[in-house]
Design a protein around this motif. Structure first.
Motif, PDB file in Angstrom:
ATOM      1  N   ASN A   1       0.858  -1.195   0.000  1.00  0.00           N
ATOM      2  CA  ASN A   1       0.000   0.000   0.000  1.00  0.00           C
ATOM      3  C   ASN A   1       0.893   1.244   0.000  1.00  0.00           C
ATOM      4  N   PRO A   2       0.989   1.969  -1.128  1.00  0.00           N
ATOM      5  CA  PRO A   2       1.878   3.128  -1.201  1.00  0.00           C
ATOM      6  C   PRO A   2       1.562   4.191  -0.162  1.00  0.00           C
ATOM      7  N   THR A   3       0.283   4.393   0.134  1.00  0.00           N
ATOM      8  CA  THR A   3      -0.108   5.414   1.109  1.00  0.00           C
ATOM      9  C   THR A   3       0.411   5.057   2.494  1.00  0.00           C
ATOM     10  N   LEU A   4       0.247   3.789   2.881  1.00  0.00           N
ATOM     11  CA  LEU A   4       0.733   3.338   4.185  1.00  0.00           C
ATOM     12  C   LEU A   4       2.254   3.414   4.261  1.00  0.00           C
ATOM     13  N   THR A   5       2.924   3.053   3.153  1.00  0.00           N
ATOM     14  CA  THR A   5       4.390   3.110   3.127  1.00  0.00           C
ATOM     15  C   THR A   5       4.871   4.540   3.311  1.00  0.00           C
ATOM     16  N   LYS A   6       4.227   5.476   2.617  1.00  0.00           N
ATOM     17  CA  LYS A   6       4.616   6.890   2.726  1.00  0.00           C
ATOM     18  C   LYS A   6       4.361   7.411   4.141  1.00  0.00           C
ATOM     19  N   LEU A   7       3.201   7.054   4.691  1.00  0.00           N
ATOM     20  CA  LEU A   7       2.850   7.487   6.042  1.00  0.00           C
ATOM     21  C   LEU A   7       3.819   6.885   7.058  1.00  0.00           C
ATOM     22  N   GLY A   8       4.119   5.586   6.887  1.00  0.00           N
ATOM     23  CA  GLY A   8       5.044   4.915   7.804  1.00  0.00           C
ATOM     24  C   GLY A   8       6.425   5.517   7.756  1.00  0.00           C
ATOM     25  N   THR A   9       6.870   5.902   6.553  1.00  0.00           N
ATOM     26  CA  THR A   9       8.180   6.530   6.402  1.00  0.00           C
ATOM     27  C   THR A   9       8.260   7.812   7.206  1.00  0.00           C
ATOM     28  N   ILE A  10       7.218   8.624   7.121  1.00  0.00           N
ATOM     29  CA  ILE A  10       7.173   9.892   7.864  1.00  0.00           C
ATOM     30  C   ILE A  10       7.127   9.631   9.364  1.00  0.00           C
ATOM     31  N   MET A  11       6.298   8.660   9.765  1.00  0.00           N
ATOM     32  CA  MET A  11       6.141   8.370  11.185  1.00  0.00           C
ATOM     33  C   MET A  11       7.436   7.822  11.788  1.00  0.00           C
ATOM     34  N   PHE A  12       8.134   6.977  11.048  1.00  0.00           N
ATOM     35  CA  PHE A  12       9.380   6.419  11.562  1.00  0.00           C
ATOM     36  C   PHE A  12      10.436   7.507  11.725  1.00  0.00           C
ATOM     37  N   LYS A  13      10.451   8.476  10.805  1.00  0.00           N
ATOM     38  CA  LYS A  13      11.480   9.508  10.860  1.00  0.00           C
ATOM     39  C   LYS A  13      11.307  10.400  12.087  1.00  0.00           C
ATOM     40  N   ILE A  14      10.068  10.699  12.448  1.00  0.00           N
ATOM     41  CA  ILE A  14       9.812  11.643  13.538  1.00  0.00           C
ATOM     42  C   ILE A  14      10.325  11.132  14.882  1.00  0.00           C
ATOM     43  N   PRO A  15       9.905   9.944  15.343  1.00  0.00           N
ATOM     44  CA  PRO A  15      10.402   9.499  16.642  1.00  0.00           C
ATOM     45  C   PRO A  15      11.897   9.221  16.673  1.00  0.00           C
ATOM     46  N   PHE A  16      12.469   8.739  15.553  1.00  0.00           N
ATOM     47  CA  PHE A  16      13.900   8.492  15.552  1.00  0.00           C
ATOM     48  C   PHE A  16      14.673   9.796  15.588  1.00  0.00           C
ATOM     49  N   ALA A  17      14.161  10.809  14.904  1.00  0.00           N
ATOM     50  CA  ALA A  17      14.816  12.113  14.931  1.00  0.00           C
ATOM     51  C   ALA A  17      14.811  12.683  16.343  1.00  0.00           C
ATOM     52  N   ALA A  18      13.736  12.425  17.073  1.00  0.00           N
ATOM     53  CA  ALA A  18      13.623  12.909  18.454  1.00  0.00           C
ATOM     54  C   ALA A  18      14.256  11.947  19.450  1.00  0.00           C
ATOM     55  N   ASP A  19      14.808  10.832  18.926  1.00  0.00           N
ATOM     56  CA  ASP A  19      15.464   9.811  19.750  1.00  0.00           C
ATOM     57  C   ASP A  19      14.501   9.204  20.770  1.00  0.00           C
ATOM     58  N   LEU A  20      13.284   8.950  20.339  1.00  0.00           N
ATOM     59  CA  LEU A  20      12.306   8.302  21.208  1.00  0.00           C
ATOM     60  C   LEU A  20      12.380   6.794  21.003  1.00  0.00           C
ATOM     61  N   PRO A  21      12.604   6.017  22.078  1.00  0.00           N
ATOM     62  CA  PRO A  21      12.835   4.580  21.932  1.00  0.00           C
ATOM     63  C   PRO A  21      11.583   3.741  21.744  1.00  0.00           C
ATOM     64  N   LEU A  22      10.386   4.317  21.937  1.00  0.00           N
ATOM     65  CA  LEU A  22       9.164   3.512  21.948  1.00  0.00           C
ATOM     66  C   LEU A  22       8.917   2.784  20.640  1.00  0.00           C
ATOM     67  N   VAL A  23       9.359   3.389  19.535  1.00  0.00           N
ATOM     68  CA  VAL A  23       9.068   2.793  18.232  1.00  0.00           C
ATOM     69  C   VAL A  23      10.032   1.656  17.883  1.00  0.00           C
ATOM     70  N   LYS A  24      11.165   1.570  18.575  1.00  0.00           N
ATOM     71  CA  LYS A  24      12.184   0.574  18.218  1.00  0.00           C
ATOM     72  C   LYS A  24      11.670  -0.868  18.253  1.00  0.00           C
ATOM     73  N   PRO A  25      10.943  -1.275  19.301  1.00  0.00           N
ATOM     74  CA  PRO A  25      10.457  -2.660  19.304  1.00  0.00           C
ATOM     75  C   PRO A  25       9.545  -2.975  18.121  1.00  0.00           C
ATOM     76  N   ILE A  26       8.763  -1.986  17.680  1.00  0.00           N
ATOM     77  CA  ILE A  26       7.879  -2.195  16.531  1.00  0.00           C
ATOM     78  C   ILE A  26       8.701  -2.389  15.269  1.00  0.00           C
ATOM     79  N   VAL A  27       9.686  -1.514  15.073  1.00  0.00           N
ATOM     80  CA  VAL A  27      10.542  -1.604  13.890  1.00  0.00           C
ATOM     81  C   VAL A  27      11.319  -2.917  13.898  1.00  0.00           C
ATOM     82  N   ARG A  28      11.872  -3.283  15.048  1.00  0.00           N
ATOM     83  CA  ARG A  28      12.678  -4.503  15.148  1.00  0.00           C
ATOM     84  C   ARG A  28      11.866  -5.738  14.765  1.00  0.00           C
TER      85      ARG A  28
END
Length: 390
Positions: free
Chosen positions: A31-58
């Protein structure tokens, strides 16, 4: 049954749970829309160094496309893959370095990989690095275009050459093949010249240094033939990883913005034609050129098996390798490994935060390559159905 439709062989190493997880992930990537949205969402918490998203990504995209955070984790995956006849290329997938200290740190990591490859030659037959992991892209561009450099820039360029030479010499001393990735066209001339310099120096008795050709560039087939003539005249061996390419949108946009002719082929059919022509040319001249065919295109893989037969090249000949990315096209990789061909997966590793640019690119490429995600899904679904029908 067509050569690459054998899902039982393709997914022999996967549990039912692994297959279901991969199915869910490729459904999301489709789903291109979900991929684009996920890309933006992943960038935000990692840029802010928030660890909560890491388990999901892993648990999702990271575990599908990455071998682990450390060389130890990655080597374990490589050993598991080799049980099925599939070798690996441990790829330190950290991008965007800018300082001399960072470039030296990557160089030291590549030297460490050479030692690991020497100790595990069947599992890890190659070590790979990106030219821009050893120096700034603007220096490659200036050097390739013969633009004036400051004294500081000249010194930094010499440091790039020294890093190239140090890792290629390590490959030579340890009998490990060094594979140099290709990057953007505006820096590639200087990288090509360095690769050729290293091939001439170290490709004496066998291919130690291997450059990369991106066949979505309309000039690469001619470049391959020119390099062959040079190597024949000067009597050294060549090695090329042949891929279709990874920077098409960026290349076209830059050419349009800066008003120069695009280096990219006019259409996919032209890329496919030149890719297959490169396979033909190299197999014809395998006395001089070693080949790593990096592709997820089943027709090109089938063609290469036929070319090998045509030119009397045995399945396991050390001069011919096939390659795919970890987490993709297992129907090609595991089938070829099962048939005795040389096959290696690109197996990235690195800290989750630092590997995110690579992961985002993988998701975007899967979305943009026509039919790739759909093919992955159909094969997974076929295997799930086959297992249920046992």
């Amino acid at each position: 049954m067509p050569l690459f439709d054998d899902t039982q062989t393709a997914f022999e190493s996967k549990s039912d749970a692994d297959l279901k997880k991969a199915h869910t992930l490729f459904k999301l990537i489709a789903n291109p829309t979900l991929t684009k949205l996920g890309t933006i969402m992943f960038k935000i918490p990692f840029a802010a160094d928030l660890p909560l998203v890491k388990p999901i990504v892993r648990r999702t995209i990271y575990s599908q496309f990455v071998g682990g955070e450390t060389t130890a984790e990655c080597l374990k995956v490589a050993k598991d893959l080799y049980q099925y006849g599939v070798s690996s290329i441990m790829d330190y997938s950290v991008e965007g370095q800018e300082s001399e200290e960072e470039f030296d740190r990557v160089k030291d990591e590549i030297l460490r990989l050479v030692k690991i490859a020497k100790e595990n030659p069947k599992e890890i037959p190659f070590v790979v690095f990106k030219p821009t992991a050893f120096g700034r892209i603007d220096l490659y561009e200036k050097m390739g275009k013969n633009l004036p450099m400051t004294e500081d820039e000249k010194q930094k360029w010499q440091s790039i050459r020294d890093r190239f030479d140090e890792v290629c010499k390590a490959g030579f001393d340890n009998d490990v093949t060094m594979m140099i990735d290709a990057e953007e066209s505006w820096m590639q001339d200087a990288a090509d010249d360095l690769a050729d310099e290293m091939m001439k120096k170290y490709n004496i008795n066998r291919c130690i240094v291997c450059n990369t050709l991106q066949m979505y560039r309309h000039d690469r087939l001619a470049y391959l033939k020119k390099m062959f003539q040079k190597a024949e005249a000067e009597n050294y061996l060549l090695g090329f990883k042949v891929v279709r390419g990874a920077y098409m949108e960026k290349e076209r946009a830059r050419a349009e913005a800066e008003n120069y002719p695009s280096p990219i082929q006019p259409d996919k059919a032209s890329t496919d034609r030149d890719y297959n022509a490169a396979l033909e040319f190299i197999t014809q001249n395998h006395h001089r050129i070693s080949l790593f065919a990096g592709t997820h295109n089943e027709d090109s893989c089938q063609l290469l098996t036929e070319l090998m037969q045509k030119h009397n090249i045995e399945n396991g000949n050390h001069k011919i390798w096939f390659g795919q990315l970890f987490g993709m096209s297992d129907n090609i990789s595991f089938k070829l490994g099962n048939m005795g061909y040389n096959i290696a997966k690109y197996l990235p590793y690195g800290p989750i935060k630092e590997v995110m640019p690579y992961l985002i690119r993988r998701a975007q490429e899967n979305t943009s390559v026509a039919g790739q995600t759909g093919r992955e899904l159909s094969l997974i679904e076929k295997e799930i159905k086959r297992r249920k029908g046992k």
